[in-house]
Design an enzyme around this catalytic site. Structure first.
Site, PDB file in Angstrom:
ATOM      1  N   SER A 319      21.267  41.015  37.980  1.00 28.77           N
ATOM      2  CA  SER A 319      21.278  42.193  37.119  1.00 28.77           C
ATOM      3  C   SER A 319      20.266  41.992  35.994  1.00 28.77           C
ATOM      4  O   SER A 319      20.415  41.105  35.153  1.00 28.77           O
ATOM      5  CB  SER A 319      22.672  42.425  36.530  1.00 28.77           C
ATOM      6  OG  SER A 319      22.627  43.374  35.478  1.00 28.77           O
ATOM      7  N   ALA A 367      28.857  30.706  39.529  1.00 29.11           N
ATOM      8  CA  ALA A 367      29.771  31.756  39.061  1.00 29.11           C
ATOM      9  C   ALA A 367      29.438  33.111  39.661  1.00 29.11           C
ATOM     10  O   ALA A 367      30.128  34.095  39.372  1.00 29.11           O
ATOM     11  CB  ALA A 367      29.724  31.840  37.536  1.00 29.11           C
ATOM     12  N   LYS A 413      43.429  34.158  43.575  1.00 28.75           N
ATOM     13  CA  LYS A 413      43.531  35.098  44.692  1.00 28.75           C
ATOM     14  C   LYS A 413      43.109  34.463  46.012  1.00 28.75           C
ATOM     15  O   LYS A 413      43.288  35.058  47.079  1.00 28.75           O
ATOM     16  CB  LYS A 413      42.710  36.357  44.395  1.00 28.75           C
ATOM     17  CG  LYS A 413      43.280  37.165  43.233  1.00 28.75           C
ATOM     18  CD  LYS A 413      42.388  38.327  42.850  1.00 28.75           C
ATOM     19  CE  LYS A 413      43.019  39.114  41.696  1.00 28.75           C
ATOM     20  NZ  LYS A 413      43.208  38.305  40.479  1.00 28.75           N
ATOM     21  N   VAL A 451      41.069  36.398  33.527  1.00 28.23           N
ATOM     22  CA  VAL A 451      40.598  36.129  32.179  1.00 28.23           C
ATOM     23  C   VAL A 451      40.613  37.429  31.386  1.00 28.23           C
ATOM     24  O   VAL A 451      40.273  38.490  31.892  1.00 28.23           O
ATOM     25  CB  VAL A 451      39.180  35.507  32.169  1.00 28.23           C
ATOM     26  CG1 VAL A 451      39.220  34.092  32.674  1.00 28.23           C
ATOM     27  CG2 VAL A 451      38.208  36.329  32.984  1.00 28.23           C
ATOM     28  N   LEU A 452      41.041  37.313  30.134  1.00 28.72           N
ATOM     29  CA  LEU A 452      41.164  38.485  29.280  1.00 28.72           C
ATOM     30  C   LEU A 452      39.804  39.086  28.966  1.00 28.72           C
ATOM     31  O   LEU A 452      38.857  38.378  28.661  1.00 28.72           O
ATOM     32  CB  LEU A 452      41.861  38.105  27.968  1.00 28.72           C
ATOM     33  CG  LEU A 452      43.320  37.661  28.099  1.00 28.72           C
ATOM     34  CD1 LEU A 452      43.784  37.030  26.799  1.00 28.72           C
ATOM     35  CD2 LEU A 452      44.202  38.834  28.458  1.00 28.72           C
ATOM     36  N   GLU A 546      46.632  44.073  47.007  1.00 33.44           N
ATOM     37  CA  GLU A 546      47.165  43.593  45.740  1.00 33.44           C
ATOM     38  C   GLU A 546      48.542  42.963  45.908  1.00 33.44           C
ATOM     39  O   GLU A 546      49.412  43.516  46.572  1.00 33.44           O
ATOM     40  CB  GLU A 546      47.244  44.752  44.742  1.00 33.44           C
ATOM     41  CG  GLU A 546      47.565  44.337  43.332  1.00 33.44           C
ATOM     42  CD  GLU A 546      47.403  45.483  42.357  1.00 33.44           C
ATOM     43  OE1 GLU A 546      46.797  45.259  41.294  1.00 33.44           O
ATOM     44  OE2 GLU A 546      47.876  46.600  42.638  1.00 33.44           O
TER      45      GLU A 546
END
Length: 652
Positions: A319, A367, A413, A451-452, A546
């Site tokens: 990006s 990452a 997950k 993660v918040l 989910e």
């Protein structure tokens, strides 16, 4: 101009100290001989003045006494003054001894002079600070400041109060403290009383006309902080809080660190303790490459790795905008660090290889990944290509180029996955396991939960929904998730990377799971609204793939403790690389020929037997995924590329 002003002040202070040093010498003679008239000792006194002034002021300057600001003087400054006075006395005695004149001086005068200097110089500095604080207090008493209540009578609260008292420009008028420690009840700090405990906040706010509450509890447990924040919010008064200790630079507490409370404060966790020596050992002076450098985790990794003085930081990101943002941020914060911004895709082996051959990284943090579960359910081909093929490409080339350590970022997950994203991350874990031991590269995997405030996470979504007046959408009333802050996750990733020796799957301690509906209600309440009255909460049903709750261990994995209390490690698993390579070749061959079909689902399940593509996974009773959720047009799949011949999995 400012430098000249500072030097002028230093000269004034030195002249003041010079006068006090001479006065101390005179008083020491007067006390020693019992008279203010030195009579026969006047000549000796006058001859001693130059020696005493030169030595005293030189030592004071060397100890930095003229660099400090008197309005912030504290115990450490007084200790420094005592040290400097003692060293000066030793020098004076030594010089007189060397010149054979020590016998001519009354020895007790040196001790008396030492004591008087400390009293005079220390007293002058403390007196100035007292004057400033009284001036600030008077300004607040005259209505020039706003009444504030400090929650927390510990070290952080004391430091906040001290800065407020020493800076009249803050325009704060403290009324006192509240603290739940019974031993501090009715005690005073710098003249301000502990008025009660946190359950008395509403009464104290009303009684003292408090306009602002400062919460100085950076290390409080999440449960206690949540209760206190909600109590403060119920008063209708503006609130500011200190972030967690881990977010405070070197533990220094300042008023400037205060910020409006955030939802992270309710979900706060114990501060992370890092073995900075171990982290520094494998990052300092090294070329470090971070894939997905512009993402939520990747960008924070860049910022925190930069603090350990790497030789070079290679930012690999596809990006353009995200890459530009993190590069500008690093250039401003770490101007001396060499940053290399590379626009590239991990699915492009040629681009990855050119990057590795040019910069020769010694550590890679991988990452780069697609992570949004519902989007990947309807774009499964891209999930497989990016998260699986991309991981194979970067891992294979890392081994070929002798990268010292390869740290892959995984997710909870990947454990008994019920969605394609989780399955792809599990395959990524297997790929890293299969490459470990085939070269000098140590392949390490780090697995953790949500993660918040990461891109696409629930908290930014809830914030937007609250701003629009609701409703807040929650998929299921019983859905739970683990959370940690982005900085904490990244710190533990770096720590796990330091601990890893190859082949491990490190699992981060995520604390207690959070019920999403409770999170939604808290966010509504903290916005000054009432759940289900001002803003509705609507349950929309579980989305494709989910689970009701996530897990951190797969079947058969044994978890072991490490030297870090927040990092566990799963036992190494043996992965047959040749067999895995054959299965991956078959998988991508089918993808490129047919798009995504049920045969592809079967092939993914062959690689990840625990993959159960339905809502809720094996422990819930969710609705099965519609096959349409997995369909992708042949036009898009025809543009997909298989793993190039040079890096074909069949050849490895």
């Amino acid at each position: 101009m400012m430098i000249e002003s500072t030097r002028f002040k230093q000269i004034i202070v030195m002249l003041s100290d010079a006068i006090l040093v001479v006065l101390a010498l005179y008083l020491s003679y007067s006390l020693r001989f019992g008279s203010i008239h030195l009579s026969g000792h006047m000549l000796q006194f006058v001859q001693t003045i130059p020696l005493v002034l030169v030595v005293r002021l030189s030592v004071f300057y060397a100890y930095g006494l003229y660099k400090g600001m008197w309005r912030f003087i504290g115990v450490r400054d007084l200790i420094t003054l005592i040290k400097a006075t003692t060293v000066g006395s030793i020098f004076i005695v030594g010089i007189l001894f060397l010149f054979g004149q020590i016998s001519q001086y009354p020895r007790s005068s040196f001790i008396i002079s030492w004591f008087i200097i400390i009293v005079l110089l220390g007293g002058s500095r403390l007196g100035y600070r007292l004057f400033r604080e009284l001036k600030t207090h008077d300004a607040g008493a005259k209505g020039q400041g706003i009444n504030i209540l400090i929650v927390g009578a510990g070290r952080a609260g004391e430091q906040i109060l001290r800065e407020i008292l020493g800076n009249c420009r803050l325009r704060y008028n403290p009324v006192g403290f509240v603290d739940d420690d019974r031993s501090s009840r009715h005690m005073t700090i710098h003249g301000y009383q502990v008025l009660g405990n946190t359950r008395d906040i509403r009464k104290i706010v009303k009684q003292w006309n408090v306009e602002l509450i400062l919460i100085a509890l950076p290390s409080a447990p999440a449960k206690a902080k949540r209760r206190i924040l909600l109590t403060c919010k119920s008063t209708g008064v503006k609130i500011k809080t200190l972030p967690a200790v881990g977010e405070l630079l070197e533990g220094k507490v300042k008023v400037s660190a205060l910020r409006d409370f955030q939802i992270e404060d309710l979900l706060g966790r114990e501060p992370v303790k890092l073995d900075t020596a171990a982290i520094g050992e494998y990052l300092r002076g090294k070329t470090v490459m971070i894939t997905g450098a512009g993402g939520s985790i990747g960008s924070e990794l860049c910022r925190q790795v930069a603090q350990f003085f790497p030789k070079r930081l290679v930012l690999f990101e596809r990006s353009e905008f995200n890459l530009y943002q993190i590069q500008m941020n690093l250039m401003e914060t770490f101007p001396e660090l060499e940053t290399c911004a590379v626009i590239g895709d991990v699915m492009n082996p040629a681009r990855v290889e050119r990057t590795l051959s040019r910069y020769m990284p010694e550590v890679i943090f991988h990452a780069a990944a697609y992570k949004h579960v519902p989007l990947m359910e309807i774009n499964p081909v891209e999930a497989l290509r990016n998260n699986v093929m991309g991981t194979w490409v970067i891992a294979d080339l890392a081994r070929n180029y002798g990268v010292g350590k390869f740290v892959m970022i995984s997710t909870d997950k990947a454990v008994r996955p019920t969605n394609i994203m989780g399955a792809t991350k599990r395959i990524g874990e297997l790929i890293c396991g299969s490459f470990n031991g085939t070269g000098k590269t140590q392949f390490v995997t780090v697995r953790f939960g949500n993660v918040l405030n990461s891109v696409g996470s629930v908290i930014p979504l809830f914030k937007r929904q609250i701003e629009k007046g609701g409703p807040l959408t929650v998929t299921h009333p019983e859905i739970y998730r683990y959370f940690m802050t982005i900085p904490e996750a990244v710190q533990l990733i770096m720590q796990a990377g330091a601990m890893g020796r190859g082949g491990e799957i490190f699992i981060l301690d995520m604390g207690e799971p959070v019920k999403i509906v409770t999170l939604a209600k808290d966010m509504i309440t903290l916005s000054g609204l009432v759940p289900d009255v001002d803003i509705k909460i609507v349950f929309t049903g579980l989305r494709p793939g989910e689970k009701l709750y996530e897990e951190l261990l797969t079947d058969g994995e044994e978890i072991k403790s490490t030297l870090h209390d927040k990092i566990k490690v799963a036992g190494r698993e043996e992965v047959e690389r040749t067999l895995l390579a054959e299965k991956l070749d078959e998988l991508f061959l089918k993808l490129n020929q047919e798009g995504f079909t049920q045969e592809i689902v079967a092939k993914v399940k062959e690689i990840v037997p625990e993959f159960q593509p339905e809502n809720g996974g094996p422990r819930t009773h969710g609705q099965s995924l519609r096959s349409a959720s997995y369909e992708l047009s042949r036009n898009s799949s025809q543009n997909s590329q298989t793993i190039p011949e040079k890096h074909s999995t069949a050849d490895l």
